[in-house]
Design an enzyme around this catalytic site. Sequence first.
Site: not given
Ligand code: F6P
Length: 323
Positions: A12, A23, A73, A103-105, A127, A129, A131, A171, A173, A253
């Site tokens: 995302g 930078a 993604r 992010g982690d993915g 990200t 999040d 997280d 947001m 998840r 979003h």
């Molecule tokens: O990982 C960031 C994030 O915005 C989450 O908070 C949310 O669940 C997810 O991406 C939504 O992803 P997408 O835009 O692919 O639906």
Amino acid sequence: MIKKIGVLTSGGDSPGMNACIRAIVRTANYHHIEVIGFKNGYEGLIDNVFVPLKRESVSGIIHKGGTILKTARSKRFMTDEGLKQAQSNILKHQINGLIIIGGDGSFKGAMALNNGLNIPIVGCAGTIDNDLVGTDFTIGYDTAINTVVEAIDKIRDTAESHDRIFVVEVMGRDAGLIALRSAIASGAEALLIPEIKNDLEMLVSKIKNWRSSKSSKIIVVAEGDEAGGAYKIAEVIKRESPDSDIRVSILGHIQRGGNPSCMERVNASIVGYHAVLGLQNGERNKMVGIINNAVVFTPFEKVVKHIDTIDPGLEKMLEVLSS
Ligand code: F6P
């Protein structure tokens, strides 16, 4: 000796990614390192879609949300074929370092990419999040929580005028950090997040006992909460407390867009700058983060372990302050 690096944004998008790309490019340029940017995250690595990034390529982007490199993604990257194709393209480019903003993915992807390729990879946490282990702030989080607080302030105005309850879904998840911080900052009356087991019965009894002097009530819920989302929660409240006038607002979003905050731009610049220096100093397969104002490199294996990052003290504080 690092002579050429690749950079990509993955997962995302988040406000501040452009400041980070800037930078990276400017630091590399200063050290006479060539940079190419792969487009659309790992998709660009697979299809070999890239752009040379020069000093001027990153002019006028520090204040812009989104990512000039675009992001995705990538499902194909999770297949053996996609992964091999990406690895082969990296070899063709003869790059000796890769910086991944995501992010982690994305970092799990970086670990897979490096398996058998052995190229130095450094990650920058991107990200909304927040997280990830290994940094206090991910790129995008500060801007996102400010967007949420601004939205809830506006919802508060109409909620008060009508004496209404609002369930506001934000947001996150798997993580309730956006919800927790924005709930505190907007003076919300209740919070539901995935990290804490929620009891809807308790929420309903809390609503029934709310002081009548409280004209508006805001319940902030993280999208990943197990209670089933804002509409489900509103339905339960309405069923158990039929007199309540209740509305739902899903922020969606808008939380991912907008100009990055000052703090975001500074932090994104710091991690982008140090990502390049880190590659030069031999860091590999690590994410660069900021912990207690210090720059820290954490191995990807640790970063991708999602741990409970909610401070129970803050959750308790919210309960006291909203009572
Ligand atoms: O990982 C960031 C994030 O915005 C989450 O908070 C949310 O669940 C997810 O991406 C939504 O992803 P997408 O835009 O692919 O639906």
